[in-house]
Design a protein around this motif. Structure first.
Motif, PDB file in Angstrom:
ATOM      1  N   GLU A 119       0.829  -1.203   0.000  1.00  0.00           N
ATOM      2  CA  GLU A 119       0.000   0.000   0.000  1.00  0.00           C
ATOM      3  C   GLU A 119       0.864   1.254   0.000  1.00  0.00           C
ATOM      4  OE1 GLU A 119      -2.485  -0.426   3.392  1.00  0.00           O
ATOM      5  OE2 GLU A 119      -3.864  -1.844   2.430  1.00  0.00           O
ATOM      6  N   ARG A 120       1.974   1.222   0.785  1.00  0.00           N
ATOM      7  CA  ARG A 120       2.876   2.374   0.790  1.00  0.00           C
ATOM      8  C   ARG A 120       3.490   2.591  -0.591  1.00  0.00           C
ATOM      9  NH1 ARG A 120       4.491   0.298   5.862  1.00  0.00           N
ATOM     10  NH2 ARG A 120       6.306  -0.688   4.891  1.00  0.00           N
ATOM     11  N   GLU A 121       3.894   1.480  -1.234  1.00  0.00           N
ATOM     12  CA  GLU A 121       4.490   1.572  -2.562  1.00  0.00           C
ATOM     13  C   GLU A 121       3.470   2.115  -3.570  1.00  0.00           C
ATOM     14  OE1 GLU A 121       7.469   1.451  -5.334  1.00  0.00           O
ATOM     15  OE2 GLU A 121       7.580   1.156  -3.161  1.00  0.00           O
ATOM     16  N   LEU A 122       2.225   1.640  -3.431  1.00  0.00           N
ATOM     17  CA  LEU A 122       1.173   2.116  -4.334  1.00  0.00           C
ATOM     18  C   LEU A 122       0.921   3.602  -4.139  1.00  0.00           C
ATOM     19  CD1 LEU A 122      -1.020   1.522  -6.412  1.00  0.00           C
ATOM     20  CD2 LEU A 122      -2.554   0.925  -4.526  1.00  0.00           C
ATOM     21  N   ARG A 123       0.853   4.030  -2.853  1.00  0.00           N
ATOM     22  CA  ARG A 123       0.658   5.456  -2.579  1.00  0.00           C
ATOM     23  C   ARG A 123       1.836   6.281  -3.103  1.00  0.00           C
ATOM     24  NH1 ARG A 123      -1.381   3.484   2.427  1.00  0.00           N
ATOM     25  NH2 ARG A 123       0.647   3.872   3.412  1.00  0.00           N
ATOM     26  N   LYS A 124       3.046   5.731  -2.924  1.00  0.00           N
ATOM     27  CA  LYS A 124       4.235   6.432  -3.408  1.00  0.00           C
ATOM     28  C   LYS A 124       4.208   6.569  -4.927  1.00  0.00           C
ATOM     29  CE  LYS A 124       9.294   6.173  -3.156  1.00  0.00           C
ATOM     30  NZ  LYS A 124      10.433   5.368  -2.657  1.00  0.00           N
ATOM     31  N   ARG A 125       3.820   5.467  -5.620  1.00  0.00           N
ATOM     32  CA  ARG A 125       3.757   5.505  -7.076  1.00  0.00           C
ATOM     33  C   ARG A 125       2.673   6.475  -7.549  1.00  0.00           C
ATOM     34  NH1 ARG A 125       3.770   0.544  -7.663  1.00  0.00           N
ATOM     35  NH2 ARG A 125       1.566   0.097  -7.899  1.00  0.00           N
ATOM     36  N   GLU A 126       1.518   6.440  -6.882  1.00  0.00           N
ATOM     37  CA  GLU A 126       0.445   7.365  -7.253  1.00  0.00           C
ATOM     38  C   GLU A 126       0.879   8.812  -7.030  1.00  0.00           C
ATOM     39  OE1 GLU A 126      -2.839   6.125  -4.916  1.00  0.00           O
ATOM     40  OE2 GLU A 126      -3.422   4.495  -6.264  1.00  0.00           O
ATOM     41  N   LYS A 127       1.590   9.043  -5.937  1.00  0.00           N
ATOM     42  CA  LYS A 127       2.068  10.391  -5.648  1.00  0.00           C
ATOM     43  C   LYS A 127       3.062  10.848  -6.721  1.00  0.00           C
ATOM     44  CE  LYS A 127       4.072  13.142  -1.914  1.00  0.00           C
ATOM     45  NZ  LYS A 127       4.620  13.101  -0.528  1.00  0.00           N
ATOM     46  N   ALA A 128       3.979   9.926  -7.109  1.00  0.00           N
ATOM     47  CA  ALA A 128       4.951  10.266  -8.151  1.00  0.00           C
ATOM     48  C   ALA A 128       4.258  10.542  -9.478  1.00  0.00           C
ATOM     49  CB  ALA A 128       5.962   9.133  -8.298  1.00  0.00           C
ATOM     50  N   GLU A 129       3.240   9.722  -9.813  1.00  0.00           N
ATOM     51  CA  GLU A 129       2.500   9.930 -11.052  1.00  0.00           C
ATOM     52  C   GLU A 129       1.766  11.264 -11.031  1.00  0.00           C
ATOM     53  OE1 GLU A 129       0.012   6.556 -11.412  1.00  0.00           O
ATOM     54  OE2 GLU A 129       1.610   5.186 -12.053  1.00  0.00           O
ATOM     55  N   GLU A 130       1.174  11.584  -9.892  1.00  0.00           N
ATOM     56  CA  GLU A 130       0.479  12.858  -9.764  1.00  0.00           C
ATOM     57  C   GLU A 130       1.451  14.024  -9.895  1.00  0.00           C
ATOM     58  OE1 GLU A 130      -2.543  15.657  -9.096  1.00  0.00           O
ATOM     59  OE2 GLU A 130      -2.561  13.565  -9.723  1.00  0.00           O
ATOM     60  N   LYS A 131       2.624  13.876  -9.274  1.00  0.00           N
ATOM     61  CA  LYS A 131       3.638  14.920  -9.383  1.00  0.00           C
ATOM     62  C   LYS A 131       4.095  15.086 -10.825  1.00  0.00           C
ATOM     63  CE  LYS A 131       8.038  16.357  -7.341  1.00  0.00           C
ATOM     64  NZ  LYS A 131       9.103  15.983  -6.378  1.00  0.00           N
ATOM     65  N   GLU A 132       4.309  13.963 -11.529  1.00  0.00           N
ATOM     66  CA  GLU A 132       4.736  14.016 -12.930  1.00  0.00           C
ATOM     67  C   GLU A 132       3.658  14.647 -13.799  1.00  0.00           C
ATOM     68  OE1 GLU A 132       7.213  13.514 -16.225  1.00  0.00           O
ATOM     69  OE2 GLU A 132       7.590  13.462 -14.065  1.00  0.00           O
ATOM     70  N   ARG A 133       2.395  14.303 -13.533  1.00  0.00           N
ATOM     71  CA  ARG A 133       1.296  14.892 -14.298  1.00  0.00           C
ATOM     72  C   ARG A 133       1.243  16.408 -14.101  1.00  0.00           C
ATOM     73  NH1 ARG A 133      -3.562  16.712 -13.467  1.00  0.00           N
ATOM     74  NH2 ARG A 133      -3.446  16.257 -11.234  1.00  0.00           N
ATOM     75  N   ARG A 134       1.368  16.831 -12.841  1.00  0.00           N
ATOM     76  CA  ARG A 134       1.340  18.264 -12.559  1.00  0.00           C
ATOM     77  C   ARG A 134       2.544  18.984 -13.190  1.00  0.00           C
ATOM     78  NH1 ARG A 134       0.484  18.891  -6.249  1.00  0.00           N
ATOM     79  NH2 ARG A 134       0.625  21.078  -6.861  1.00  0.00           N
ATOM     80  N   ARG A 135       3.713  18.317 -13.188  1.00  0.00           N
ATOM     81  CA  ARG A 135       4.891  18.920 -13.803  1.00  0.00           C
ATOM     82  C   ARG A 135       4.680  19.100 -15.308  1.00  0.00           C
ATOM     83  NH1 ARG A 135       9.084  17.715 -16.645  1.00  0.00           N
ATOM     84  NH2 ARG A 135       8.451  15.544 -16.851  1.00  0.00           N
TER      85      ARG A 135
END
Length: 306
Positions: free
Chosen positions: A184-200
């Motif tokens: 779950e932590r890895e999934l949250r981390k990946r989702e956070k990274a994807e969200e950050k990349e999308r916003r960038r």
């Protein structure tokens, strides 16, 4: 009647040295509280009563050395019966016992035991044997203790095995839970990274759009020079001095009119008319002005200012 005190008065009256005889007292329950107050009574006779069970508190009478519970209706002994560690002589003749508690193995001081006339478990009955004399009763005590110790060891091993199984199961559950939490932590981390990349990317796209909009006016201003060097000819830019051209055209028209009038007034018979006389005078003055270049210089100066 339920207690010895209600049939024979105070228990102290029945105490003879260290022996307390409560047999044939028609007891339905043991007066544990009163017995606990008589630590001298190390020999207790409760035979020939109507006892079905012994209370748990009975196991606290650790001062007992000899106990006679024969000819009652006991179906089982308390689970903590083994607390009577000073017990050496135990008579359980003619009761309704099937098994003995595992704690029975803790009666290390037991030397004499009688289990005759009980519906014992076949294995226990075989171990106990007969108790027809002193020797057999001593053998019964020894064999039963050994048997109960073996049972206790087996139960302890089984208990340890169950505990080990439970510990392993708990470890597996914890490991599974940890793995789930890590996932779950890895999934949250990946989702956070994807969200950050999308916003960038959105930010970069917005900046690029702004830069493109800022470059558009510059490109439009640079279109004219580029078109000159291009292969396809473009329309020439509109002339800036349109007003000057209009004025010149008007002057030319006026000059044509004047020239026509001059020709009429100078060549034809109308030259003697007053109007032609004025025109001829103006013509003569204009010719003299042109010769002095005043009028020409005025026209050129006006054109350069516009």
């Amino acid at each position: 009647m339920t207690k010895a005190g209600s049939k024979g008065g105070n228990l102290r009256d029945k105490l003879d040295g260290n022996e307390l005889d409560l047999s044939l007292s028609d007891l339905n329950e043991v007066p544990v509280k009163e017995l606990a107050a008589l630590p001298k009574a190390t020999i207790l006779d409760l035979s020939c009563n109507k006892l079905n069970t012994l209370p748990t508190e009975f196991c606290g009478l650790t001062h007992l050395v000899k106990l006679d519970l024969s000819k009652n209706k006991l179906q089982q002994l308390p689970a903590d019966f083994g607390r009577l560690v000073n017990l050496q002589h135990l008579d359980l003749l003619n009761n309704r016992l099937v098994t003995l508690p595992v704690s029975f193995a803790q009666l290390k001081s037991l030397k004499w035991l009688d289990l005759k006339d009980n519906p014992l478990d076949p294995v226990l009955a075989k171990v106990a044997g007969d108790c027809l004399d002193e020797k057999q009763c001593k053998q019964c005590a020894n064999k039963v203790l050994q048997h109960m110790k073996a049972m206790q060891a087996d139960q302890e091993r089984e208990k340890q095995r169950r505990l080990e199984v439970e510990r392993e199961a708990e470890k597996k559950r914890e490991a599974k839970q940890r793995a789930k939490e890590a996932q779950e932590r890895e999934l949250r981390k990946r989702e956070k990274a994807e969200e950050k990349e999308r916003r960038r990317k959105e930010y970069d796209a917005l900046k690029a759009s702004k830069r493109e909009q800022e470059k558009k006016p510059k490109k439009e201003t640079n279109q004219a020079p580029k078109s000159k060097s291009g292969s396809r000819p473009r329309k020439p830019p509109p002339r800036k001095h349109t007003r000057s051209w209009a004025v010149l055209k008007l002057l030319l028209l006026l000059l044509l009119c004047v020239a026509g009038g001059l020709v009429v007034c100078r060549v034809t018979e109308l030259q003697q008319q007053p109007l032609c006389t004025s025109v001829n005078t103006i013509y003569d003055n204009a010719v003299r002005g042109l010769r002095s270049h005043h009028i020409l210089q005025w026209v050129l100066q006006t054109d350069s200012q516009q």
